[in-house]
Design a protein around this motif. Structure first.
Motif, short mmCIF file in Angstrom:
data_model
loop_
_atom_site.label_atom_id
_atom_site.label_comp_id
_atom_site.label_asym_id
_atom_site.label_seq_id
_atom_site.Cartn_x
_atom_site.Cartn_y
_atom_site.Cartn_z
N TYR A 71 7.14 4.61 0.46
CA TYR A 71 5.77 4.78 1.00
C TYR A 71 5.03 3.46 1.17
CZ TYR A 71 5.48 4.78 -4.11
OH TYR A 71 5.66 4.48 -5.43
N CYS A 72 5.55 2.37 0.62
CA CYS A 72 4.72 1.18 0.43
C CYS A 72 5.07 0.05 1.40
CB CYS A 72 4.89 0.70 -1.00
SG CYS A 72 3.98 -0.82 -1.34
N GLY A 73 4.03 -0.56 1.95
CA GLY A 73 4.22 -1.64 2.92
C GLY A 73 4.78 -2.92 2.32
N LEU A 108 -4.86 -8.06 -12.53
CA LEU A 108 -3.85 -8.88 -11.84
C LEU A 108 -2.77 -7.95 -11.33
CD1 LEU A 108 -3.26 -11.91 -14.25
CD2 LEU A 108 -4.92 -11.70 -12.38
N GLN A 109 -2.67 -7.86 -10.00
CA GLN A 109 -1.68 -6.94 -9.42
C GLN A 109 -0.76 -7.66 -8.45
OE1 GLN A 109 -2.38 -3.57 -6.45
NE2 GLN A 109 -2.37 -2.46 -8.41
N SER A 110 0.48 -7.20 -8.40
CA SER A 110 1.47 -7.77 -7.48
C SER A 110 2.56 -6.75 -7.21
CB SER A 110 2.11 -9.01 -8.11
OG SER A 110 2.88 -8.63 -9.24
N PHE A 233 -2.24 9.36 -0.50
CA PHE A 233 -1.14 8.65 0.15
C PHE A 233 -1.56 8.40 1.60
CE2 PHE A 233 2.54 9.73 3.00
CZ PHE A 233 3.04 8.44 3.06
N VAL A 234 -1.47 7.15 2.03
CA VAL A 234 -1.83 6.78 3.40
C VAL A 234 -0.55 6.28 4.08
CG1 VAL A 234 -3.38 5.42 4.85
CG2 VAL A 234 -4.07 5.99 2.50
N PRO A 235 -0.03 7.02 5.06
CA PRO A 235 1.25 6.63 5.68
C PRO A 235 1.18 5.24 6.28
CG PRO A 235 0.57 8.81 6.42
CD PRO A 235 -0.58 8.24 5.65
N MET A 305 -2.21 -9.61 4.10
CA MET A 305 -0.77 -9.57 3.81
C MET A 305 -0.44 -8.58 2.67
SD MET A 305 0.48 -13.51 4.11
CE MET A 305 -1.00 -14.48 3.85
N TYR A 306 -1.45 -8.18 1.92
CA TYR A 306 -1.20 -7.22 0.83
C TYR A 306 -1.39 -5.81 1.41
CZ TYR A 306 -0.80 -5.88 -4.10
OH TYR A 306 -0.38 -5.36 -5.30
N GLU A 307 -0.56 -5.54 2.43
CA GLU A 307 -0.78 -4.32 3.18
C GLU A 307 0.08 -3.17 2.66
OE1 GLU A 307 0.24 -4.07 7.33
OE2 GLU A 307 -1.66 -3.08 7.78
N ILE A 308 -0.33 -2.65 1.52
CA ILE A 308 0.36 -1.51 0.93
C ILE A 308 0.28 -0.31 1.89
CG2 ILE A 308 0.05 0.19 -0.91
CD1 ILE A 308 -0.42 -2.10 -2.83
N TYR A 309 -0.92 -0.09 2.42
CA TYR A 309 -1.13 0.98 3.42
C TYR A 309 -2.02 0.38 4.52
CZ TYR A 309 -5.31 1.28 0.56
OH TYR A 309 -6.43 0.95 -0.14
N1 SAH Z 1 4.01 -3.03 -7.75
C1 SAH Z 1 3.08 -2.47 -8.68
C2 SAH Z 1 1.64 -2.62 -8.27
C3 SAH Z 1 1.34 -2.69 -6.80
S1 SAH Z 1 1.49 -1.19 -5.93
C4 SAH Z 1 3.41 -1.02 -8.88
O1 SAH Z 1 4.06 -0.42 -8.04
O2 SAH Z 1 2.97 -0.50 -9.92
C5 SAH Z 1 0.01 -0.39 -6.42
C6 SAH Z 1 -0.11 1.07 -6.01
O3 SAH Z 1 -0.23 1.19 -4.61
C7 SAH Z 1 1.05 1.95 -6.34
O4 SAH Z 1 0.99 2.38 -7.67
C8 SAH Z 1 0.90 3.10 -5.34
O5 SAH Z 1 0.32 4.24 -5.95
C9 SAH Z 1 -0.05 2.54 -4.30
N2 SAH Z 1 0.49 2.68 -2.94
C10 SAH Z 1 1.60 2.13 -2.44
N3 SAH Z 1 1.79 2.54 -1.15
C11 SAH Z 1 0.77 3.37 -0.85
C12 SAH Z 1 0.41 4.13 0.32
N4 SAH Z 1 1.16 4.10 1.43
N5 SAH Z 1 -0.72 4.87 0.25
C13 SAH Z 1 -1.48 4.88 -0.85
N6 SAH Z 1 -1.19 4.21 -1.97
C14 SAH Z 1 -0.07 3.46 -1.98
#
Ligand code: SAH
Ligand code: SF4
Length: 354
Positions: A71-73, A108-110, A233-235, A305-309
Motif C-alpha cells: 500500500y505504501c509509496g 522521528l519517522q522513516s 488507507f489512501v490508494p 519525497m515522503y509520499e506514502i500516499y
Molecule cells: N516505516 C515505518 C514508518 C513509516 S510508514 C512503519 O512502517 O512503521 C508510517 C505509516 O504510514 C504506516 O504505519 C502506515 O499505516 C501508513 N501508510 C503507508 N501507506 C499508506 C497509505 N497508502 N495510506 C494511508 N496510510 C499509509
C-alpha cells in the motif's frame, strides 16, 4: 432481540467494554446513530483527556525503505521515487527549530532504513533529549529487541509501530516477507521495555471486513496502547493497490470514536491522512474522540519525497506556518494546545519528568 445503538453506547461509556458484535454494530451505524456515537466519544475525550490538544512534531528523516508493503509509496519496488536521508546534525537542527514553536515532542519517522544503525539512532535520541529537552517518539519500523532497548536506554520515551491490520491473512497479503506474529511480538517487546506504545491501523484496506476492523479495535484495547493512530488507507498510484477504493472519512471517524470508548485514556491523533481526504477531516476527528495532532516539521525540500500516499496536505508549508494553522484549527474548536509534555495519563507514565 439485540441491543439498540444507544444501549451499546451507554454500556461502552460506563464500562469501556464491548463484544465484537457490538463493535460491528457501532461501525455499521449511520445518520443519527453515528452522530450519537461521535457525541459520546467527544464526551469521553473531554472527561478523560480534557480540552487540551497535544502537538507532536513529525520529522520524516529518511524515505529509504527496505520493505515492500503493497500500500505504501515508500516501498522498495517504487524505483522512480527520489530518495533522501537527513544526517544527525540536520535532524538536530530541525528539532531545535521546533522548540521555539512550542513543540515538546518530536516523532522521528522513516522507512525501514538500516543505514541508521542502532548506535546512530541512540546518539540522535540522546542529543535531542540532552540538548533540547524534547520528548522522543521513534517510528522506524521493526528492529530487534537489543536495538529497541538501546534506544530506550538512550532516552526514547515512545515508539509508534502501527499493527496496520489485525487480520493475519490480510496482513500477510499486504506485507511480503513480514508476518503478523512478528509485528505482534515487536509490540509486546516495546511494551515490555517500558515504552509508551503507539500502534494503530488503516481503515478501508482491500478485503478488510467490518469484523476485521472490530478486531483492530479490540487488539488495541488488549494491548492497552498509550496511543492509537487510525487513518484511512489512501490508494497510491505508484503501488500495486493503485486501483483500490480506499477508506472513507465516515468509517475512519467511527473507528476513532469507538477507539475512544474502548481506550478512554489513550492519545488518539486526528491523522494527516484523514485531513488529506477531507479538508475538515482533522476537525471532525477532534470533535469525535481525538486529542492529538502531528504537524509535519520536515523541511520543505523533502516533504514531497515522503509520499506514502498521494495528495498529502501541507506540502508547501513551513513548520511555523503549520504551527499557526493548527493552532487556529484547535482554537476554532474551543480547545487549546497543551503546554505539558503530553505523556500518557496512565499512572505509570504520568510522573515522568519534563
Ligand atoms: N516505516 C515505518 C514508518 C513509516 S510508514 C512503519 O512502517 O512503521 C508510517 C505509516 O504510514 C504506516 O504505519 C502506515 O499505516 C501508513 N501508510 C503507508 N501507506 C499508506 C497509505 N497508502 N495510506 C494511508 N496510510 C499509509
Ligand atoms: Fe516501508 Fe513503512 Fe512504507 Fe512499509 S509502511 S513500505 S515499512 S515506509
Amino acid at each position: 432481540m439485540g441491543k439498540n445503538i444507544n444501549e451499546i453506547i451507554e454500556q461502552a461509556v460506563n464500562t469501556g467494554r464491548l463484544t465484537k458484535t457490538d463493535v460491528v454494530t457501532l461501525l455499521s451505524s449511520s445518520g443519527e446513530d453515528a452522530a450519537a456515537l461521535f457525541a459520546a466519544a467527544d464526551g469521553v475525550r473531554k472527561s478523560q483527556m480534557g480540552d487540551e490538544v497535544h502537538l507532536r512534531g513529525l520529522i520524516e528523516f529518511s524515505n529509504y525503505c527496505e520493505r515492500n508493503c503493497t500500500y505504501c509509496g515508500l516501498r522498495s519496488s517504487h524505483k522512480d521515487l527520489a530518495r533522501y536521508r537527513m544526517e544527525e546534525e540536520e535532524i538536530l537542527a530541525v528539532a531545535a527549530a521546533a522548540v521555539p514553536l512550542g513543540y515538546r515532542t518530536v516523532v522521528l519517522q522513516s522507512g525501514e532504513d538500516s543505514y541508521y544503525d542502532a548506535q546512530t539512532v541512540a546518539s540522535i535520541v540522546h542529543r535531542l533529549k540532552k540538548e533540547l529537552g524534547l520528548v522522543i517518539t521513534l517510528s522506524l519500523g521493526e528492529r530487534n529487541r537489543d536495538e529497541y532497548k538501546l534506544w530506550k536506554d538512550a532516552g526514547a520515551d515512545r515508539y509508534l509501530l502501527k499493527h496496520e491490520t489485525a487480520d493475519a491473512d490480510l496482513y500477510a497479503a499486504l506485507h511480503p516477507d513480514m508476518t503478523w506474529e512478528r509485528r505482534r511480538q515487536s509490540l509486546l517487546t516495546l511494551r515490555e521495555l517500558g515504552y509508551q506504545v503507539g500502534s494503530g491501523c488503516m481503515v478501508g484496506l482491500p478485503g478488510q471486513t467490518l469484523n476485521a476492523l472490530a478486531e483492530d479495535l479490540l487488539f488495541l484495547q488488549a494491548l492497552d496502547v498509550e496511543m492509537a493512530g487510525i487513518g484511512p488507507f489512501v490508494p497510491n498510484p505508484h503501488t500495486p493497490l493503485a486501483k483500490a477504493e480506499g477508506g472513507t472519512v465516515e468509517m475512519t471517524l467511527k473507528m476513532i470514536a469507538v477507539a475512544r470508548l474502548l481506550l478512554p485514556k489513550a492519545h488518539l491523533p486526528a491523522t494527516t491522512a484523514l485531513g488529506s481526504i477531507d479538508k475538515q477531516g482533522r476537525q471532525k476527528a477532534l470533535t469525535g474522540g481525538a486529542n492529538v495532532v502531528m504537524p509535519n516539521i520536515t523541511p520543505n525540500r523533502y516533504r514531497r519525497m515522503y509520499e506514502i500516499y498521494p495528495n498529502k496536505i501541507c506540502l508547501d508549508d513551513n513548520p511555523a506556518h503549520c504551527r499557526n494553522c493548527i493552532g487556529g484549527i484547535i482554537a476554532s474548536l474551543g480547545r487549546h494546545v497543551a503546554d505539558g509534555p503530553g505523556h500518557s495519563p496512565k499512572d505509570c507514565f504520568s510522573g515522568l519528568a519534563g
